[in-house]
Design a protein around this motif. Structure first.
Motif, PDB file in Angstrom:
ATOM      1  N   GLN A 325      13.029  27.458  29.539  1.00 42.25           N
ATOM      2  CA  GLN A 325      12.417  28.721  29.144  1.00 42.25           C
ATOM      3  C   GLN A 325      10.891  28.630  29.242  1.00 42.25           C
ATOM      4  O   GLN A 325      10.314  27.544  29.158  1.00 42.25           O
ATOM      5  CB  GLN A 325      12.824  29.094  27.714  1.00 42.25           C
ATOM      6  CG  GLN A 325      14.307  29.396  27.563  1.00 42.25           C
ATOM      7  CD  GLN A 325      14.669  29.769  26.141  1.00 42.25           C
ATOM      8  OE1 GLN A 325      13.803  29.971  25.304  1.00 42.25           O
ATOM      9  NE2 GLN A 325      15.961  29.879  25.868  1.00 42.25           N
ATOM     10  N   SER A 338      13.618  33.091  31.000  1.00 40.95           N
ATOM     11  CA  SER A 338      14.292  31.921  31.537  1.00 40.95           C
ATOM     12  C   SER A 338      13.618  31.489  32.833  1.00 40.95           C
ATOM     13  O   SER A 338      13.106  32.313  33.598  1.00 40.95           O
ATOM     14  CB  SER A 338      15.772  32.227  31.798  1.00 40.95           C
ATOM     15  OG  SER A 338      16.394  31.171  32.495  1.00 40.95           O
ATOM     16  N   LYS A 345      16.238  38.649  32.404  1.00 38.72           N
ATOM     17  CA  LYS A 345      15.914  39.062  31.042  1.00 38.72           C
ATOM     18  C   LYS A 345      14.554  38.520  30.585  1.00 38.72           C
ATOM     19  O   LYS A 345      14.247  37.342  30.760  1.00 38.72           O
ATOM     20  CB  LYS A 345      17.006  38.573  30.091  1.00 38.72           C
ATOM     21  CG  LYS A 345      16.825  39.000  28.645  1.00 38.72           C
ATOM     22  CD  LYS A 345      17.988  38.479  27.799  1.00 38.72           C
ATOM     23  CE  LYS A 345      17.854  38.904  26.346  1.00 38.72           C
ATOM     24  NZ  LYS A 345      18.973  38.373  25.522  1.00 38.72           N
ATOM     25  N   SER A 365      13.740  25.332  20.638  1.00 42.18           N
ATOM     26  CA  SER A 365      14.093  26.575  19.953  1.00 42.18           C
ATOM     27  C   SER A 365      13.017  27.033  18.967  1.00 42.18           C
ATOM     28  O   SER A 365      13.259  27.937  18.170  1.00 42.18           O
ATOM     29  CB  SER A 365      15.430  26.414  19.212  1.00 42.18           C
ATOM     30  OG  SER A 365      15.343  25.381  18.246  1.00 42.18           O
ATOM     31  N   SER A 384      14.418  31.344  15.467  1.00 40.39           N
ATOM     32  CA  SER A 384      15.507  32.297  15.243  1.00 40.39           C
ATOM     33  C   SER A 384      15.803  32.404  13.758  1.00 40.39           C
ATOM     34  O   SER A 384      15.791  31.410  13.025  1.00 40.39           O
ATOM     35  CB  SER A 384      16.760  31.842  16.000  1.00 40.39           C
ATOM     36  OG  SER A 384      17.865  32.655  15.642  1.00 40.39           O
ATOM     37  N   GLU A 389      22.750  31.459  15.979  1.00 35.06           N
ATOM     38  CA  GLU A 389      22.154  31.480  17.319  1.00 35.06           C
ATOM     39  C   GLU A 389      20.696  31.016  17.240  1.00 35.06           C
ATOM     40  O   GLU A 389      19.829  31.735  16.761  1.00 35.06           O
ATOM     41  CB  GLU A 389      22.226  32.874  17.927  1.00 35.06           C
ATOM     42  CG  GLU A 389      21.672  32.992  19.342  1.00 35.06           C
ATOM     43  CD  GLU A 389      22.339  32.025  20.296  1.00 35.06           C
ATOM     44  OE1 GLU A 389      21.719  30.974  20.598  1.00 35.06           O
ATOM     45  OE2 GLU A 389      23.479  32.317  20.728  1.00 35.06           O
ATOM     46  N   ASP A 391      18.906  29.934  19.953  1.00 34.78           N
ATOM     47  CA  ASP A 391      18.218  30.186  21.219  1.00 34.78           C
ATOM     48  C   ASP A 391      17.328  31.431  21.086  1.00 34.78           C
ATOM     49  O   ASP A 391      17.811  32.534  20.828  1.00 34.78           O
ATOM     50  CB  ASP A 391      19.239  30.391  22.336  1.00 34.78           C
ATOM     51  CG  ASP A 391      18.597  30.381  23.719  1.00 34.78           C
ATOM     52  OD1 ASP A 391      17.458  30.872  23.849  1.00 34.78           O
ATOM     53  OD2 ASP A 391      19.242  29.884  24.663  1.00 34.78           O
ATOM     54  N   LYS A 394      18.229  34.449  23.176  1.00 33.80           N
ATOM     55  CA  LYS A 394      19.487  35.136  22.923  1.00 33.80           C
ATOM     56  C   LYS A 394      19.558  35.790  21.549  1.00 33.80           C
ATOM     57  O   LYS A 394      20.241  36.797  21.369  1.00 33.80           O
ATOM     58  CB  LYS A 394      20.648  34.148  23.055  1.00 33.80           C
ATOM     59  CG  LYS A 394      20.819  33.590  24.460  1.00 33.80           C
ATOM     60  CD  LYS A 394      21.974  32.592  24.518  1.00 33.80           C
ATOM     61  CE  LYS A 394      22.143  32.026  25.926  1.00 33.80           C
ATOM     62  NZ  LYS A 394      23.242  31.032  25.989  1.00 33.80           N
ATOM     63  N   THR A 395      18.856  35.228  20.572  1.00 32.66           N
ATOM     64  CA  THR A 395      18.935  35.773  19.220  1.00 32.66           C
ATOM     65  C   THR A 395      18.308  37.158  19.123  1.00 32.66           C
ATOM     66  O   THR A 395      17.416  37.513  19.914  1.00 32.66           O
ATOM     67  CB  THR A 395      18.252  34.829  18.222  1.00 32.66           C
ATOM     68  OG1 THR A 395      18.431  35.342  16.890  1.00 32.66           O
ATOM     69  CG2 THR A 395      16.753  34.732  18.500  1.00 32.66           C
TER      70      THR A 395
END
Length: 543
Positions: A325, A338, A345, A365, A384, A389, A391, A394-395
């Motif tokens: 990332q 990413s 995204k 993270s 997060s 979650e 990540d 993703k969170t």
């Protein structure tokens, strides 16, 4: 390399006020010759009102920045500056509104300083000596257009013709006028040009800034100065030969905040000035400023919310330890993306009205970054807030924790390769190393440097035991140093050259240090040095 595309919302704070603004942030007020009207800049356009702030009208509506209006002596027209074609040119518009007329066309910037009674516009520009001198040249042009010409040989700023046409008051010196407290040899002073004698005379000798001269009459010059502490209006007197007589007097006495700009009407009596978000008018006979409340009710100039897609202008990039990332900084917001080119995204993880920047990864993270969300630049941690979650990409829940709260702000945090230490700057000259745990808690703070200069290009050695940075000496020459992270050894100068050496980077094995230097013909090139004598002594065959 794939171009990044990022979309988010920008709130246009100043142009989204659909209400009557009692204290709008205006600038460059100008009083009409009869003392009954004002012209000023607001939201990048030219506006007019009566002297008491009523009957406000917008004269120009353009996406460019229109500013610095000046009235013609008959009050029928207003000259102003605008960057409608990329650089500042001078335009004319009717005092009742209409289509502006462009007066100057040069590719350099032109800044209007006077609109004389014979319909001549005096302006400052850099056309002939841009590569030689820092100060501007004084030119003039008819308000009907035509070819501009040099008005006087001297360089300077803010030229104003006296009412009798015998003198030009102007400014010499190049200190930025934003430096209200400056005292020194680069200060600005008021000078006088005698047109008939082709001679020059210095009128002010204050070691701070004196600028924006305006004629009250043939013998009175008003100007802006910090002689009384803050920027205020002052005045001086001259005789028929241009010699200064008497002492300089303060006209206004603002103490909490100086004025930003002011002007004097062609009648020599009525003045207008801006102090922060306050507008004042003053008549020379009273010397008592009167605040004017401008009632500006206007529609949106632009859409209040703007959708933007960014394919460039990324200010900072930080790669996560696992390389999967990337943290990006755009316009004070933190984004995550990413490194997989097939993953489109992009997520805004800060979403604040504050300036968030300088990200560094504590682990895959967790981000540490700098923000001014509590009034000064401090270190914060972002992770997060979803226990299921971790990540950040993703969170849907994020938690921000403040890590530092010292009296002075911090900047430029860098996590060590082993993830157990962090180096950062505090204030202007401190370089600090602290231990940091997985939750971001700081401990064992060690001050490595505490001096007048700010270290630059700080980087960790691969084993997390050393730091490299550049630092100026007393000759303002940058040298590269290595410094033990626990401060058990004094810093060692490894560049030792009279030219500038900057931006050190460690080799992966920690045996070499790479840096930039302009030691070869003044051009910056990449150089390196061995850190161990035994490595330096090896021949190509030994390797």
């Amino acid at each position: 390399m794939k171009i990044l595309s990022i979309r988010f919302l920008l709130a246009a704070l100043f142009s989204s006020s659909f209400c009557i603004a009692q204290t709008p942030l205006i600038n460059t007020p100008s009083v009409s010759p009869d003392g009954k009207q004002l012209a000023f800049n607001f939201q990048g356009d030219i506006w007019t009102s009566t002297i008491d702030g009523q009957n406000v009208k917008r004269l120009t509506v353009h996406e460019a920045h229109d500013t610095n209006p000046m009235w013609s002596h008959d009050g029928a027209s207003i000259a102003f500056e605008s960057d409608r074609y990329g650089n500042s040119d001078i335009y004319m518009v009717s005092a009742n509104g209409g289509l502006p007329k462009r007066i100057t066309y040069h590719s350099t910037n032109d800044y209007i300083t006077d609109y004389t009674k014979d319909d001549t516009i005096i302006f400052q520009t850099r056309r002939d000596f841009a590569q030689v001198e820092r100060e501007y040249e004084i030119h003039s042009v008819s308000d009907q257009g035509g070819t501009p010409s040099r008005l006087m040989n001297s360089l300077g700023f803010d030229a104003k013709l006296s009412p009798n046409g015998k003198f030009i008051a102007f400014v010499k010196g190049y200190c930025r006028i934003t430096r209200e407290a400056y005292r020194g040899s680069a200060n600005r002073d008021i000078w006088l040009y005698n047109i008939a004698k082709d001679s020059y005379m210095q009128l002010t000798t204050y070691d701070g800034n004196d600028f924006y001269p305006h004629w009250g009459d043939d013998a009175t010059i008003y100007f802006q100065s910090s002689q009384s502490g803050k920027y205020n209006i002052h005045k001086l007197k001259i005789d028929a030969n241009g010699q200064k007589v008497g002492q300089i007097e303060a006209v206004t006495s603002f103490k909490d905040m100086g004025i930003f700009s002011f002007s004097v009407s062609a009648n020599g009596k009525d003045m207008a000035m801006v102090q922060g978000d306050k507008l004042f008018v003053l008549n020379a006979s009273s010397n008592t400023p009167k605040e004017v409340k401008l009632n500006i009710g206007s529609d949106y100039r632009f859409d209040p919310i703007e959708h933007k897609t960014y394919t460039n202008q990324i200010e900072e990039v930080a790669l996560s330890p696992n390389g999967k990332q990337t943290a990006l900084v755009i316009r004070g917001e933190l984004f995550l993306r990413s490194t997989d080119k097939d993953v489109k995204k992009t997520v805004n993880v800060s979403k604040s009205a504050y300036r968030d920047r300088m990200p560094t990864w504590l682990n895959d993270s967790t981000l540490v970054f700098v923000s001014d969300r509590d009034g000064q630049n401090d270190l914060y941690l972002l992770k997060s807030d979803d226990p299921k979650e971790s990540d950040l990409l993703k969170t849907l829940k994020y938690k921000v924790v403040r890590l530092t709260s010292a009296k002075e702000g911090e900047s430029d945090p860098i996590i060590s390769p082993n993830g157990k230490s962090i180096v950062y700057k505090r204030g202007k000259g401190q370089l600090i190393v602290s231990k940091i745990d997985a939750n971001g808690k700081l401990s064992n703070e060690t001050v490595l440097l505490d001096g007048w200069d700010t270290p630059g290009g700080v980087s960790w050695s691969p084993d997390s035991k050393w730091l490299a940075y550049s630092l100026s000496d007393l000759d303002f020459n940058d040298e590269v140093y290595i410094h033990k992270a626990d401060n058990s050894q004094k810093p060692v100068n490894i560049s030792m050259h009279p030219k500038a050496d900057r931006s050190p980077i460690w080799s992966a094995d920690g045996k070499k240090l790479v840096f930039t230097s302009n030691r070869n013909n003044g051009d910056y090139d990449v150089w390196f040095t061995w850190l161990n004598k035994s490595d330096w002594e090896k021949t190509p065959q030994d390797w």
